[in-house]
Design an enzyme around this catalytic site. Structure first.
Site, short mmCIF file in Angstrom:
data_model
loop_
_atom_site.label_atom_id
_atom_site.label_comp_id
_atom_site.label_asym_id
_atom_site.label_seq_id
_atom_site.Cartn_x
_atom_site.Cartn_y
_atom_site.Cartn_z
CG ASP A 56 48.39 32.97 41.77
OD1 ASP A 56 47.68 33.50 41.00
OD2 ASP A 56 48.18 32.13 42.33
CG ASN A 64 39.23 35.05 40.79
OD1 ASN A 64 38.23 34.51 40.99
ND2 ASN A 64 39.98 35.25 41.69
CG LEU A 86 43.03 43.66 40.33
CD1 LEU A 86 43.01 44.95 39.36
CD2 LEU A 86 43.79 43.66 41.71
#
Length: 418
Positions: free
Chosen positions: A306, A96, A65
């Site tokens: 994903d 991430n 996100l």
């Protein structure tokens, strides 16, 4: 929110109402009654949709996100709203972000930001410090703060001994290790599947061997150490065979596949459109068909979108230089039904809960209402107007879809896709 869902077909093999059409009365987040025609003397809100089906809430095991650090790509609040409108009651959030969540405070920050949302957020902690592959991160502390697994997003661990130590260490608290598998030396500077298409287009190829060799190594380590290993987003027929053989040995290994690898092939690269630049890369149609078969046969345990939002500055550039990744939450359900039967899709969107130690909620009276609402028969085309994410890097623009999510009911909240 108290309400009655009218005339919904239940898709839940664990429920006695499986394949039945019924009304559901929900009060204070709990299913209090299921029946053919529930009376409504208290004039509760009623939900009716054409061709309405419901199932246990869907779970996506790999979502990025951006927040913290990349809020221009996506925020946690909007990302969770997108997931809910796309039919997902829970997501596992990849590490991430910036700073990378490799400690207790990083996991706690994410959990706090997601409080009160209809979609549940389960953070994945980085396996190594700053995801650099050199030293293990604070795994036990992150587990205590709510991390459901540990892995470095889209980064293979080149240090085999570090993976060995990680698998041994987390057994003390039943931890799950995620091992993205792509040998960086064999991949080199490749940007697309090595094959006829990459040769024709002059793109540097990524051999299937890059994935398969790393998977083989990781499975050998798992056989030595024991523990639980999850291999995400596999993309080749040989990878399927390696994992099938490992399961036959009794190894505790699971795997997932991304929606785009089940639906799209490297033929999409003909226009050098960077929306199709993903990792692992889109493979050949033979690989795609092998993945679809493996899902049906139960070798592949779960399916993930994903989802990886990417700002236009990192996508609208030369193919070699563009970042990998596509958004996928909004298009996941509609794309999957073009290649798989409904019950298989639902099963693979739910099965990850058990693997990630997330509570399942069978559709029955007295249970918490954790529901995905959808119509599996609507045929439509995915367009820009269907993108709910802040980033627009969808590999499915212009793609024909079958089936659409209406939204979710979870945490005593109803979220609908307008």
């Amino acid at each position: 929110m108290n309400l009655i869902i009218r005339q919904a077909k239940v898709i839940d093999p664990k429920s006695t109402y499986h394949n039945e059409t019924a009304d559901l009365k929900i009060e204070n987040g709990v299913i209090t009654k299921i029946g053919k025609k529930i009376q409504n003397p208290d004039k509760l809100k009623e939900i009716t949709f054409e061709g309405l089906h419901i199932s246990q809430g869907w779970f996506d095991s790999s979502v990025s996100l951006g927040e913290p650090g990349f809020e221009d790509r996506e925020t946690l609040s909007n990302g969770l709203n997108v997931a809910g409108k796309s039919g997902f009651t829970a997501i596992a959030l990849q590490p991430n972000a910036f700073p990378i969540p490799d400690n207790q405070s990083g996991i706690s920050f994410t959990k706090r930001k997601a409080e009160g949302a209809a979609t549940d957020l389960f953070p994945i902690g980085a396996l190594t410090k700053v995801s650099e592959g050199k030293d293990l991160a604070e795994l036990f502390d992150m587990k205590n703060s709510g991390a459901v697994a540990f892995g470095d997003y889209n980064k293979s661990l080149s240090n085999a001994n570090l993976l060995k130590i990680a698998l041994q260490y987390v057994q003390d608290f039943d931890g799950l290790i995620i091992a993205y598998s792509q040998d960086s030396d064999i991949k080199g500077v490749g940007v697309a599947n090595e094959g006829i298409v990459s040769t024709r287009l002059g793109l540097k190829g990524i051999p299937s061997l890059a994935e398969e060799l790393q998977i083989s190594r990781n499975l050998f380590i798992l056989e030595y150490t024991g523990g639980k290993l999850h291999i995400p987003t596999i993309s080749t027929a040989k990878s399927v065979q390696l994992i099938k053989e490992a399961k036959a040995k009794g190894l505790n290994v699971t795997c997932s596949v991304a929606v785009h690898n089940l639906v799209l092939t490297d033929e999409k690269l003909d226009g050098f459109d960077t929306r199709y630049k993903v990792t692992p890369p889109l493979r050949s149609d033979a690989d795609r068909k092998a993945l679809v078969k493996a899902v049906k046969d139960g070798i592949i345990d779960m399916i993930t979108s994903d989802h990886n939002p990417m700002d236009i500055e990192h996508k609208k550039m030369e193919f070699d230089m563009a970042k990998n990744g596509t958004i996928g939450l909004e298009s996941a359900f509609g794309a999957l039904l073009t290649v798989l039967p409904l019950e298989t899709v639902i099963e693979k969107l739910i099965s990850g809960k058990e693997i990630f130690s997330i509570e399942e909620n069978v559709i029955k009276e007295g249970n918490k209402a954790v529901l995905s609402l959808f119509n599996p028969e609507i045929k439509w085309t995915f367009g820009k107007e269907n993108i709910l994410s802040k980033s627009k890097n969808s590999a499915f623009l212009g793609q024909s879809m079958k089936g659409k999510a209406y939204g979710i009911y979870n945490n005593n909240q109803l979220i609908l896709n307008d």
